[in-house]
Design an enzyme around this catalytic site. Structure first.
Site, PDB file in Angstrom:
ATOM      1  N   ARG A 294       0.812  -1.216   0.000  1.00  0.00           N
ATOM      2  CA  ARG A 294       0.000   0.000   0.000  1.00  0.00           C
ATOM      3  C   ARG A 294       0.848   1.271   0.000  1.00  0.00           C
ATOM      4  O   ARG A 294       0.361   2.352  -0.321  1.00  0.00           O
ATOM      5  CB  ARG A 294      -0.929   0.022   1.221  1.00  0.00           C
ATOM      6  CG  ARG A 294      -2.114  -0.903   1.109  1.00  0.00           C
ATOM      7  CD  ARG A 294      -3.184  -0.560   2.130  1.00  0.00           C
ATOM      8  NE  ARG A 294      -4.362  -1.390   1.948  1.00  0.00           N
ATOM      9  CZ  ARG A 294      -4.620  -2.492   2.635  1.00  0.00           C
ATOM     10  NH1 ARG A 294      -3.764  -2.894   3.554  1.00  0.00           N
ATOM     11  NH2 ARG A 294      -5.711  -3.191   2.424  1.00  0.00           N
ATOM     12  N   ILE A 423      -9.781   4.757  -4.131  1.00  0.00           N
ATOM     13  CA  ILE A 423     -10.497   3.493  -4.356  1.00  0.00           C
ATOM     14  C   ILE A 423      -9.510   2.326  -4.486  1.00  0.00           C
ATOM     15  O   ILE A 423      -9.750   1.239  -3.964  1.00  0.00           O
ATOM     16  CB  ILE A 423     -11.374   3.593  -5.618  1.00  0.00           C
ATOM     17  CG1 ILE A 423     -12.401   4.724  -5.453  1.00  0.00           C
ATOM     18  CG2 ILE A 423     -12.070   2.270  -5.915  1.00  0.00           C
ATOM     19  CD1 ILE A 423     -13.172   5.045  -6.717  1.00  0.00           C
ATOM     20  N   PHE A 424      -8.402   2.553  -5.202  1.00  0.00           N
ATOM     21  CA  PHE A 424      -7.366   1.526  -5.378  1.00  0.00           C
ATOM     22  C   PHE A 424      -6.971   0.878  -4.059  1.00  0.00           C
ATOM     23  O   PHE A 424      -6.834   1.550  -3.033  1.00  0.00           O
ATOM     24  CB  PHE A 424      -6.101   2.169  -5.954  1.00  0.00           C
ATOM     25  CG  PHE A 424      -5.935   2.038  -7.455  1.00  0.00           C
ATOM     26  CD1 PHE A 424      -6.650   1.111  -8.183  1.00  0.00           C
ATOM     27  CD2 PHE A 424      -5.037   2.850  -8.125  1.00  0.00           C
ATOM     28  CE1 PHE A 424      -6.480   0.992  -9.556  1.00  0.00           C
ATOM     29  CE2 PHE A 424      -4.852   2.741  -9.495  1.00  0.00           C
ATOM     30  CZ  PHE A 424      -5.583   1.813 -10.215  1.00  0.00           C
ATOM     31  N   GLU A 425      -6.741  -0.436  -4.079  1.00  0.00           N
ATOM     32  CA  GLU A 425      -6.155  -1.187  -2.970  1.00  0.00           C
ATOM     33  C   GLU A 425      -6.851  -0.933  -1.631  1.00  0.00           C
ATOM     34  O   GLU A 425      -6.219  -0.827  -0.588  1.00  0.00           O
ATOM     35  CB  GLU A 425      -4.650  -0.882  -2.860  1.00  0.00           C
ATOM     36  CG  GLU A 425      -3.879  -1.353  -4.093  1.00  0.00           C
ATOM     37  CD  GLU A 425      -2.395  -1.079  -4.001  1.00  0.00           C
ATOM     38  OE1 GLU A 425      -1.906  -0.864  -2.879  1.00  0.00           O
ATOM     39  OE2 GLU A 425      -1.721  -1.079  -5.044  1.00  0.00           O
ATOM     40  N   GLY A 426      -8.169  -0.832  -1.700  1.00  0.00           N
ATOM     41  CA  GLY A 426      -8.969  -0.584  -0.508  1.00  0.00           C
ATOM     42  C   GLY A 426      -9.495   0.829  -0.499  1.00  0.00           C
ATOM     43  O   GLY A 426      -8.737   1.785  -0.318  1.00  0.00           O
TER      44      GLY A 426
END
Length: 648
Positions: A294, A423-426
């Protein structure tokens, strides 16, 4: 033709149990952020600021110099935006440069960069082209290299890591058309074939890099059977394997060069040797990979902040209104100050978290999640402020500006490109819940059985005894602390510099207040606490601000002792902390003064049709079709739009 794989029917409780089983249960190493949420300000865990070894820094700086030259001479960001495609020669150039192997160990042909320098590289290349930054990040942060580094066998590392380091692009395939952050309903099947292999069937959506990938990490559900534990399992799959079709290359509001698609698997055989870890460990592998993975997103947010600051400075000095540069008007100056202070803060959070990841002394799962959450939210705000500072030119495209003879500044593009990071990766909402779960872990371990409806009276009695002992020791420590002593953290008030010690005292007091608020909420709502997502989100946002203030002060002190601009760093740190404290005070007020209950009532009314009269008077330009695509195998196979990168 195979029948569609039925999606598992799961209850809310079952879905939570799947997610809970996948998370790391234990805390074997200290965590600054975890302690912060418990009301303990462990400054000793982050100060003095850790630094990379000299040899790692030298290797990293040498690569950054080569990467900067490549970005300046070989990448045409306007072309990528215009053609919505990363040219083959750019991809080949990145391979030759070794950019695919930045995080891969040198013994497998990679560059072996630290997390700190990997992130600096992503910030640099992402500022040239966010699409390229996303490609390199998806390849190394969540694609094949990272899960193999942590969970792969030696045979798998020997087979795949040299390819990933130099020639092969990888992708990570988790999401499905009807499955996002709720993996318990995953339908992609991996059925054992009785011949030391699995047969994969299903459809994956939003496969970043999937259009150009050579290797895929695929999450699929193995059915439980004799000799097979079953469960969601991770596999390395050759992208060119028979039965794999890229059915669509998706287009987005931003990141127009993103190689993202829809990938169908139809009776794709994968040898058992390509399974990563045991059956059923797929989600744990995915979540563990993301603990440091992340950090790639806030890295590119830092790069975006630096660019926003540069453009804001240059434009606001050149543009005059009412007899002076617009920067000297307070309304614009406040925006520039926010961009400068926040960029400093994001870099402080990123570098601190990354260096802690490299040292591996601390558990940084919360720090990395906070960095992703905070970075993605604040970067969007900075880009929005830049567009506002630029006025009409901020809304105008770079091509249009150039066509009429002005500097081609892609301000509107960076706003579009950054939006996906929330929004990406959670998503921000999921990150709030994920971090909140980790933040209350200590409470659930001692008192969780008290609020679990499935536990017996004897279980609850034992939990009550454990909880009584824990809170008898913990609660008194939340009453007073160093934050109430005027001389605490005096080393952060060196002669000739602004005073940062007061901000650290504020953080210490804020951490204790946050812990008391969390305890009160658990006592008040007990088992319903998990449904109070508004409250939990604010708790996490307060923690993020306190973490950022801590990182900012520690970084300023580091720069004071190592750089010529220490006084200026202190000034930026002071400005950020003062801005942050205003936000924290507001968030604390909103813990208990909010419209959460009213909002829930309105939502029920909206869904029941009570307010449909409010929707009258407009035309809906949406097209026809289902809200969620049918994943059944079509009678007429769709063409494969997978793109093979031609060697230069």
């Amino acid at each position: 033709m195979t029948a569609p794989t039925p999606k598992p029917s799961v209850s809310e409780r079952e879905a939570r149990q799947v997610a809970e089983a996948a998370r790391e249960q234990d805390w074997r190493k200290p965590s600054f952020a975890k302690e912060l949420f418990l009301g303990r300000f462990r400054l000793d865990l982050i100060h003095p600021h850790p630094l990379p070894p000299d040899e790692d820094a030298q290797r990293g700086e040498e690569f950054l110099a080569k990467l900067r030259d490549f970005c300046e001479t070989k990448i045409d960001p306007a072309r990528i935006e215009r053609e919505a495609k990363i040219p083959d020669e750019v991809l080949n150039g990145l391979k030759e440069l070794g950019a695919l192997g930045m995080k891969i160990d040198t013994k497998y042909g990679g560059l072996g960069l630290t997390q700190v320098y990997y992130n600096k590289a992503l910030a640099l290349v992402g500022s040239a082209s966010p699409a390229i930054g996303a490609l390199l990040s998806a390849h190394q942060s969540i694609g094949v290299p990272q899960p193999l580094k942590i969970f792969g066998t030696q045979e798998q590392k020997d087979a795949f890591l040299p390819r990933c380091a130099r020639t092969d692009i990888s992708a990570f395939l988790l999401t499905e058309p009807d499955v996002g952050s709720d993996p318990a309903r995953m339908a992609m099947a991996a059925v054992p074939d009785g011949d030391d292999g699995y047969v994969l069937d299903g459809v994956k959506l939003w496969t970043t890099n999937g259009v150009v990938a050579d290797l895929l990490v695929v999450m699929a559900r193995v059915p439980k059977s004799e000799g097979h534990k079953g469960g969601i399992t991770a596999f390395v799959v050759e992208a060119a394997a028979e039965g794999i079709t890229v059915e669509n290359r998706n287009a987005f509001m931003g990141l127009r060069g993103l190689e993202n698609g829809v990938t169908r698997f139809h009776r794709v055989r994968v040898p058992a040797a390509n399974r990563i870890g045991p059956e059923g460990a797929g989600l744990k592998i995915a979540l563990t990979t993301l603990n440091t993975g992340r950090l790639s997103l806030p890295a590119m947010c830092v790069g975006a902040g630096k660019w926003c600051l540069k453009i804001a400075r240059e434009w606001s000095a050149a543009r005059e209104q009412w007899g002076k540069p617009v920067a000297h008007h307070e309304a614009v100056g406040a925006k520039i100050s926010f961009i400068a202070a926040t960029t400093f803060a994001l870099e402080a959070v990123l570098d601190l978290s990354s260096q802690m990841a490299d040292e591996d002394r601390n558990d940084i799962r919360i720090e990395a999640a906070l960095a992703k959450l905070y970075g993605s939210e604040m970067a969007c705000l900075m880009a929005d402020e830049l567009v506002q500072i630029r006025g009409g030119r901020g809304f105008e495209t770079a091509d249009s500006l150039a066509a009429r003879g002005e500097r081609a500044v892609p301000a509107e593009q960076i706003l579009r490109d950054l939006r996906i990071n929330r929004i990406f990766e959670g998503s921000t909402e999921i990150m709030h819940l994920l971090i909140a779960r980790e933040a209350v872990d200590a409470h659930l371990k001692v008192a969780g059985d008290l609020i679990d409806p499935d536990k017996t009276l004897s279980d609850k009695a034992r939990a009550g005894a454990r909880a009584g002992g824990f809170y008898a020791r913990w609660l008194p420590k939340l009453v007073t602390g160093p934050g109430q002593l005027p001389r605490s953290y005096a080393e952060f008030h060196p002669e000739g510099h602004v005073d940062l010690s007061g901000h650290l005292r504020y953080v210490e007091r804020g951490a204790r207040k946050l812990a008391r608020s969390t305890f009160y909420a658990m006592s008040r709502w007990q088992g319903k606490m998990e449904t109070k997502q508004g409250f939990l989100g604010r708790v996490v946002d307060i923690g993020a601000e306190l973490f950022a203030m801590s990182a900012v002060c520690v970084r300023a002190e580091l720069l004071r002792t190592t750089e010529d601009y220490g006084r200026e760093a202190y000034q930026l740190a002071d400005t950020f902390c003062r801005q942050s404290r205003i936000r924290v005070d507001e968030l604390f007020d909103r813990l208990w003064t909010n419209t959460d209950e009213l909002d829930r009532k309105v939502v029920k009314g909206v869904l029941s049709g009570t307010y449909t009269w409010l929707e009258s008077g407009v035309i809906d330009p949406s097209g026809d079709g289902p809200w969620i695509a049918d994943t059944k195998l079509p009678k007429t196979p769709r063409p494969d739009v997978r793109r093979v990168v031609e060697d230069g």
